[in-house]
Write an enzyme that holds these catalytic residues in place. Structure first.
Site, PDB file in Angstrom:
ATOM      1  N   GLU A 123       0.830  -1.197   0.000  1.00 43.99           N
ATOM      2  CA  GLU A 123       0.000   0.000   0.000  1.00 43.99           C
ATOM      3  C   GLU A 123       0.871   1.255   0.000  1.00 43.99           C
ATOM      4  OE1 GLU A 123      -1.584   1.446   4.089  1.00 43.99           O
ATOM      5  OE2 GLU A 123      -2.110  -0.666   3.970  1.00 43.99           O
TER       6      GLU A 123
ATOM      7  N   CYS B 165      -3.267  -4.035   4.512  1.00 46.03           N
ATOM      8  CA  CYS B 165      -2.185  -4.876   5.048  1.00 46.03           C
ATOM      9  C   CYS B 165      -2.243  -6.335   4.602  1.00 46.03           C
ATOM     10  CB  CYS B 165      -2.177  -4.808   6.573  1.00 46.03           C
ATOM     11  SG  CYS B 165      -1.737  -3.189   7.230  1.00 46.03           S
TER      12      CYS B 165
ATOM     13  N   HIS C 177      -1.820 -11.250  11.861  1.00 49.73           N
ATOM     14  CA  HIS C 177      -1.409  -9.884  11.531  1.00 49.73           C
ATOM     15  C   HIS C 177      -1.092  -9.137  12.819  1.00 49.73           C
ATOM     16  CE1 HIS C 177      -0.912  -6.123   9.565  1.00 49.73           C
ATOM     17  NE2 HIS C 177      -1.899  -5.564  10.253  1.00 49.73           N
TER      18      HIS C 177
END
Length: 350
Positions: free
Chosen positions: A83, A115, A239
């Site tokens: 990103e 993400c 994550h």
């Protein structure tokens, strides 16, 4: 209805590699400038003046090739998740493909999903190879993530990435995928509009409606489809925007934190965004034993998660020694003060 994502052919990882820039800034230093106490992590990685998501992706890809020991011309797809791509209009994937010697006979594209752009690319690579369309495909997740000066994201947004070469499962495969599961909803927790320098976040959506709901739903969906329980996994990587969130997920799912800590690096390198779970998995593969089963769940704002079940094979013992290990990069440090950090990150905007 069958919800498990599994290709026709069994596929796995034939090579992997990570890269984390050497520069660091402590949360304490950021807090000193902004008059803030109480920090989500200890320190984070910072890209050098000549580093960006592309160069990080190149370094990770080269390490993956060292472990795969294949001709880069055999790679028929290179997909790059980020990103923070340097160009708004120009693919980053083609630059990486050229740099590693994979051009011209391949498909290349940039992937975006906050993400989880890296695991989005990985899902595509698994399907591409698993369908028989290609012998090898490379998926990369890398970022030089952004945080507005003084915003709480600035304490964690960092730089790093990892690359994975996917191929058909053989005795030479380092680990293979048992299956995957994806889960998405329209949740406005984090965004950056065109022409804006820094992302914005909807605080009330960040935790429960976004991160926790997506990751837990994806993890439970995968385990249900494979008929597994948390105890069937030897490691788990979630994550990691900070340290607290992934440990909370593990507690909710009933996974001991000892299975999470080996791949939980955000406390010492920060949140590498698209690289976060990919870098975490690379650290686990550096120490895992043949037969270990790994639960891998990414998260991307907007929002969604990809969950994978990965089983380590015998080839890991030899091949992981062929390139620098993730902790080699993590332990290589040079600290910056806030002024130099701001220079490295291009925060002086006129």
């Amino acid at each position: 209805m069958r919800r498990l994502l599994k290709p026709i052919k069994d596929v796995g990882i034939v090579g992997y590699g990570a890269y984390v820039p050497m520069f660091r800034i402590k949360n304490e230093e950021i807090g000193r400038v902004w008059g803030v106490n109480g920090f989500p992590i200890q320190e984070k990685s910072v890209n050098n003046l000549d580093e960006d998501a592309i160069t990080i992706g190149i370094e990770a890809a080269r390490n993956a090739l060292k472990r795969a020991r294949i001709n880069p011309r055999e790679i028929r797809a290179l997909w790059f998740g980020t990103e923070s791509k340097p160009y708004a209009v120009k693919p980053s994937a083609t630059v990486i493909a050229e740099a590693i010697g994979a051009t011209p006979d391949l498909d290349a594209a940039d992937f975006e999903f906050a993400c989880k752009a890296g695991t989005e690319a990985l899902q595509a690579a698994i399907g591409f190879v698993g369908s028989g369309m290609a012998k090898y495909a490379m998926a990369i997740g890398a970022d030089t993530s952004q945080g507005r000066p003084g915003d709480h994201l600035e304490f964690t947004a960092s730089a790093g990435g990892a690359a994975y070469i996917v191929g058909e499962k053989t005795s030479d495969t380092l680990a293979y995928f048992e299956g995957s599961y994806s889960y998405v909803t329209d949740t406005p927790d984090f965004w950056r509009r065109q022409h804006e320098h820094y992302p914005r976040h909807g605080n009330r959506f960040t935790g429960e409606p976004a991160y926790f709901h997506q990751i837990i739903s994806a993890a439970k969906g995968l385990m249900e489809e494979l008929d597994y329980s948390p105890s069937d996994f030897d490691f788990a990587v979630f994550h990691q925007p900070n340290v607290k969130f992934p440990l909370t997920v593990a507690k909710i799912l009933g996974i001991p934190k000892e299975k999470v800590l080996p791949g939980l690096l955000s406390g010492i390198i920060g949140n590498t965004y698209s690289g976060a779970t990919l870098v975490g998995i690379s650290a686990v593969l550096d120490i895992a034993k043949p037969g270990d089963r790994i639960l891998w769940v990414s998260f991307g704002s907007g929002a969604g998660s990809d969950a994978f079940s990965l089983i380590v094979q015998d080839a890991i013992e030899e091949k992981r020694e062929l390139a620098p290990k993730t902790m080699d990069y993590v332990n290589r440090k040079k600290y910056l003060d806030y002024a130099l950090y701001a220079k490295h990150r291009g925060k002086y905007i006129l």
